[in-house]
Design an enzyme around this catalytic site. Structure first.
Site, mmCIF file in Angstrom:
data_model
loop_
_atom_site.group_PDB
_atom_site.id
_atom_site.type_symbol
_atom_site.label_atom_id
_atom_site.label_comp_id
_atom_site.label_asym_id
_atom_site.label_seq_id
_atom_site.Cartn_x
_atom_site.Cartn_y
_atom_site.Cartn_z
ATOM 1 N N LYS A 177 13.853 56.337 27.086
ATOM 2 C CA LYS A 177 15.184 56.461 26.332
ATOM 3 C C LYS A 177 15.033 55.680 24.924
ATOM 4 C CE LYS A 177 18.596 57.582 27.916
ATOM 5 N NZ LYS A 177 19.379 59.082 27.994
ATOM 6 N N TYR A 191 10.752 55.246 32.151
ATOM 7 C CA TYR A 191 12.108 55.668 31.850
ATOM 8 C C TYR A 191 12.719 54.986 30.863
ATOM 9 C CZ TYR A 191 17.395 55.775 32.226
ATOM 10 O OH TYR A 191 18.637 55.875 31.475
ATOM 11 N N THR A 221 21.024 53.723 27.253
ATOM 12 C CA THR A 221 21.222 52.484 28.319
ATOM 13 C C THR A 221 20.882 51.352 27.887
ATOM 14 O OG1 THR A 221 20.105 52.347 30.210
ATOM 15 C CG2 THR A 221 18.923 53.612 28.808
ATOM 16 N N ASP A 222 21.543 50.516 28.617
ATOM 17 C CA ASP A 222 20.985 49.008 28.233
ATOM 18 C C ASP A 222 19.644 48.755 28.692
ATOM 19 O OD1 ASP A 222 21.278 48.993 31.132
ATOM 20 O OD2 ASP A 222 22.717 47.528 31.481
ATOM 21 N N GLU A 223 19.099 49.694 29.244
ATOM 22 C CA GLU A 223 17.415 49.167 29.932
ATOM 23 C C GLU A 223 16.638 49.317 28.733
ATOM 24 O OE1 GLU A 223 16.151 50.920 33.123
ATOM 25 O OE2 GLU A 223 18.070 51.235 34.370
ATOM 26 N N LEU A 256 19.679 72.089 35.810
ATOM 27 C CA LEU A 256 19.860 71.835 37.146
ATOM 28 C C LEU A 256 18.552 71.551 37.711
ATOM 29 C CD1 LEU A 256 22.249 74.925 38.098
ATOM 30 C CD2 LEU A 256 22.948 72.790 37.724
HETATM 31 P P1 NAD Z 1 21.815 62.367 36.536
HETATM 32 O O1 NAD Z 1 20.334 62.280 36.928
HETATM 33 O O2 NAD Z 1 22.818 62.332 37.727
HETATM 34 O O3 NAD Z 1 22.132 63.662 35.635
HETATM 35 C C1 NAD Z 1 21.147 64.281 34.943
HETATM 36 C C2 NAD Z 1 21.456 65.737 34.504
HETATM 37 O O4 NAD Z 1 20.776 66.364 33.444
HETATM 38 C C3 NAD Z 1 21.625 66.503 35.967
HETATM 39 O O5 NAD Z 1 22.415 67.470 35.926
HETATM 40 C C4 NAD Z 1 20.050 67.308 35.508
HETATM 41 O O6 NAD Z 1 20.269 68.713 35.842
HETATM 42 C C5 NAD Z 1 20.355 67.461 33.744
HETATM 43 N N1 NAD Z 1 19.056 67.880 33.334
HETATM 44 C C6 NAD Z 1 17.596 67.008 33.367
HETATM 45 N N2 NAD Z 1 16.508 67.489 32.728
HETATM 46 C C7 NAD Z 1 17.413 68.379 31.765
HETATM 47 C C8 NAD Z 1 16.798 69.379 30.908
HETATM 48 N N3 NAD Z 1 15.443 69.229 30.475
HETATM 49 N N4 NAD Z 1 17.763 70.102 30.360
HETATM 50 C C9 NAD Z 1 18.995 70.397 30.776
HETATM 51 N N5 NAD Z 1 19.643 69.383 31.559
HETATM 52 C C10 NAD Z 1 18.689 68.492 32.159
HETATM 53 O O7 NAD Z 1 21.952 61.243 35.247
HETATM 54 P P2 NAD Z 1 23.251 60.154 34.990
HETATM 55 O O8 NAD Z 1 23.182 58.879 35.994
HETATM 56 O O9 NAD Z 1 24.508 61.131 35.001
HETATM 57 O O10 NAD Z 1 22.898 59.838 33.587
HETATM 58 C C11 NAD Z 1 23.342 60.688 32.302
HETATM 59 C C12 NAD Z 1 22.748 59.866 31.166
HETATM 60 O O11 NAD Z 1 23.424 58.667 31.028
HETATM 61 C C13 NAD Z 1 21.380 59.803 31.249
HETATM 62 O O12 NAD Z 1 20.788 60.025 29.680
HETATM 63 C C14 NAD Z 1 21.033 58.253 31.363
HETATM 64 O O13 NAD Z 1 19.956 57.908 30.948
HETATM 65 C C15 NAD Z 1 22.349 57.598 30.930
HETATM 66 N N6 NAD Z 1 22.900 56.610 31.431
HETATM 67 C C16 NAD Z 1 22.986 56.413 33.116
HETATM 68 C C17 NAD Z 1 23.402 55.254 33.542
HETATM 69 C C18 NAD Z 1 23.964 55.152 34.924
HETATM 70 O O14 NAD Z 1 23.939 54.128 35.393
HETATM 71 N N7 NAD Z 1 23.714 56.404 35.837
HETATM 72 C C19 NAD Z 1 23.694 54.341 32.792
HETATM 73 C C20 NAD Z 1 23.606 54.309 31.452
HETATM 74 C C21 NAD Z 1 23.035 55.449 30.814
HETATM 75 O O1 DAU Z 2 21.294 50.205 33.639
HETATM 76 C C1 DAU Z 2 21.540 51.439 33.335
HETATM 77 C C2 DAU Z 2 20.573 52.238 34.161
HETATM 78 O O2 DAU Z 2 21.189 52.169 35.433
HETATM 79 C C3 DAU Z 2 20.595 53.671 33.756
HETATM 80 O O3 DAU Z 2 19.967 53.861 32.473
HETATM 81 C C4 DAU Z 2 19.929 54.547 34.917
HETATM 82 O O4 DAU Z 2 19.832 55.706 34.658
HETATM 83 C C5 DAU Z 2 20.306 54.023 36.250
HETATM 84 O O5 DAU Z 2 19.736 54.854 37.346
HETATM 85 C C6 DAU Z 2 20.474 52.751 36.654
HETATM 86 O O6 DAU Z 2 19.092 52.058 36.721
HETATM 87 P P1 DAU Z 2 19.098 50.965 37.848
HETATM 88 O O7 DAU Z 2 17.432 51.091 38.221
HETATM 89 O O8 DAU Z 2 19.430 49.579 37.525
HETATM 90 O O9 DAU Z 2 19.495 51.840 39.201
HETATM 91 P P2 DAU Z 2 19.149 51.890 40.680
HETATM 92 O O10 DAU Z 2 20.440 52.400 41.251
HETATM 93 O O11 DAU Z 2 18.163 52.774 41.010
HETATM 94 O O12 DAU Z 2 18.921 50.576 41.069
HETATM 95 C C7 DAU Z 2 20.006 49.394 41.058
HETATM 96 C C8 DAU Z 2 19.393 48.149 41.631
HETATM 97 O O13 DAU Z 2 19.036 48.339 42.901
HETATM 98 C C9 DAU Z 2 18.045 47.980 40.954
HETATM 99 O O14 DAU Z 2 17.825 46.451 40.949
HETATM 100 C C10 DAU Z 2 17.007 48.497 42.200
HETATM 101 C C11 DAU Z 2 17.774 48.061 43.127
HETATM 102 N N1 DAU Z 2 17.537 48.961 44.407
HETATM 103 C C12 DAU Z 2 17.545 50.334 44.203
HETATM 104 C C13 DAU Z 2 17.147 51.127 45.142
HETATM 105 C C14 DAU Z 2 17.271 52.886 44.901
HETATM 106 C C15 DAU Z 2 17.148 48.640 45.669
HETATM 107 O O15 DAU Z 2 17.081 47.244 45.954
HETATM 108 N N2 DAU Z 2 16.857 49.716 46.668
HETATM 109 C C16 DAU Z 2 16.901 50.898 46.280
HETATM 110 O O16 DAU Z 2 16.490 51.549 47.305
#
Ligand code: NAD
Ligand code: DAU
Length: 343
Positions: free
Chosen positions: A157, A153, A125-127, A35
């Site tokens: 990953k 980040y 992640t695709d990143e 959390l």
């Molecule tokens: P999020 O930030 O919403 O959730 C992360 C969760 O991990 C939280 O509940 C946090 O409390 C928990 N956490 C963080 N550090 C921890 C630790 N040390 N021990 C236990 N729990 C911990 O993230 P999300 O967007 O749900 O992403 C989840 C996974 O998917 C990540 O690994 C992220 O890299 C990957 N991912 C996310 C996206 C996206 O678009 N959000 C896309 C591709 C991959």
């Molecule tokens: O591609 C997968 C990734 O997508 C995951 O691995 C990451 O965990 C997830 O956070 C996400 O990363 P991005 O950096 O692409 O997502 P974010 O929502 O932060 O930003 C999306 C796009 O919008 C990016 O080009 C930055 C832009 N942005 C973001 C914020 C927060 C803005 O223009 N303004 C903003 O305030």
């Protein structure tokens, strides 16, 4: 089947737990989540009383408690979602990203080696592939695209992915990795583009678009990502990487305009701010492998998914208003006001 889902109080992890409990009522799901600011126990409230669900508040970096949990639960599968996930925070403070995303992954895999496991799945992640140029729409990330990261980040990953592949080759750990594009949907933390824009628009606050808003992301409805992981942990080939994405590329500025229109808010709220450092230009996944091997295809069209998502934020204001009135407020102030993005 006993499955430990780490990071299950976050955005994708919670959606995955809901999906699994519904689809497999006989499975036991143990959520391990410490959390952080991004974890929200209220998200899991509806399943807290489910006898097939257990929540454990602990960090994946804590070797002692992770080992103890393995001794208690004898998991068959680990799905590791736990991570620091926000690129902007990694630019401000990389350290915790290395601790959670790299060290935490190694602790989980050490536990798998010590106690045995049927499958360790790493949610990546695709990143990790870096970015693609805007003027080459013919290019996509495949599983063979070289790792080429931009932010702390994505580097953390990618490091974790390399460790997973090393544990597979060196110790024979039965691993899989999924690399997904940008998710959207319910329970998305309001620091990320789509929920941030919805929350700000509803409050008639400026909508901070980085640079010119021309960066492209490949958006996937979160449920489709959960279904892909479900398929991979059951049917994916050990040692393999699967890209997950739905050929749904959108410019940031177009997303923000769609949100304004859906909420009846003026585009004059859009405020162009300083660009993200090292900002990746374009992500685009080629999902041929997961489609060909596992039959996965995205089911939710963006036009429907974005409307469902906006409606969810309208119907669940308590969930995100509580978040943005708490600790997150300090981050927002520092990032967008003190450091001048919105000055
Ligand atoms: P999020 O930030 O919403 O959730 C992360 C969760 O991990 C939280 O509940 C946090 O409390 C928990 N956490 C963080 N550090 C921890 C630790 N040390 N021990 C236990 N729990 C911990 O993230 P999300 O967007 O749900 O992403 C989840 C996974 O998917 C990540 O690994 C992220 O890299 C990957 N991912 C996310 C996206 C996206 O678009 N959000 C896309 C591709 C991959
Ligand atoms: O591609 C997968 C990734 O997508 C995951 O691995 C990451 O965990 C997830 O956070 C996400 O990363 P991005 O950096 O692409 O997502 P974010 O929502 O932060 O930003 C999306 C796009 O919008 C990016 O080009 C930055 C832009 N942005 C973001 C914020 C927060 C803005 O223009 N303004 C903003 O305030």
């Amino acid at each position: 089947m006993n499955i430990i889902v780490t990071g299950g109080a976050g955005f994708i992890g919670s959606n995955f737990i809901f999906h699994m409990l519904k689809k497999y009522p006989d499975y036991r799901i143990i959520c391990l989540d410490c959390l952080t600011y991004a974890g929200n126990l209220s998200t899991l409230r509806p399943i807290m009383d489910n006898p097939n669900f257990r929540f454990v508040k602990e960090s994946i970096t804590n070797r002692t408690t992770v080992y103890k949990l393995f001794e208690e639960e004898h998991p068959d599968i680990i799905v590791n979602f736990a991570a620091e996930s926000h690129v902007d925070r990694s630019i401000e403070n990389p350290q915790v990203f290395l601790e959670t995303n790299i060290i935490g992954t190694s602790v989980l895999m050490d536990a798998c080696r010590k106690y045995g496991i049927k499958r360790y799945h790493q949610v990546s992640t695709d990143e990790v592939y870096g970015d693609l140029p805007l003027d080459r729409p013919d290019l996509f990330f495949t599983e063979d695209t070289p790792i080429h990261t931009s932010s702390p980040y994505s580097s953390s990953k990618a490091s974790a992915d390399l460790l997973v592949q090393a544990y597979n080759r060196t110790y024979g750990l039965p691993t899989t990795i999924s690399r997904c594009s940008n998710n959207y949907g319910p329970y998305h933390f309001p620091e990320k583009l789509i929920p941030l824009m919805i929350a700000n628009a509803l409050a008639d606050k400026p909508l901070p678009v980085y640079g010119e808003g021309l960066n492209v992301r490949d958006w996937l409805y979160v449920e489709d990502h959960c279904k892909a992981i479900d398929l991979i942990i059951h049917n994916g080939r050990v040692g393999e990487v699967y890209n997950v994405g739905g050929h749904n590329e959108m410019k940031n500025i177009d997303i923000v305009k769609i949100i304004c229109k859906a909420l009846g808010k003026p585009e004059s709220l859009i405020t162009y701010v300083a660009d993200r450092k090292g900002h990746d230009m374009r992500y685009a996944i080629d999902p041929t492998k997961i489609h060909a091997e596992l039959g996965w295809l995205p089911e939710t069209k963006f036009e429907d998914g974005i409307q469902k998502t906006i409606q969810w934020y309208l119907d669940n204001k308590d969930w995100w208003e509580t978040i943005i009135s708490g600790e997150y407020q300090n981050y927002y102030e520092k990032m967008y006001n003190t450091e001048g993005l919105l000055k």
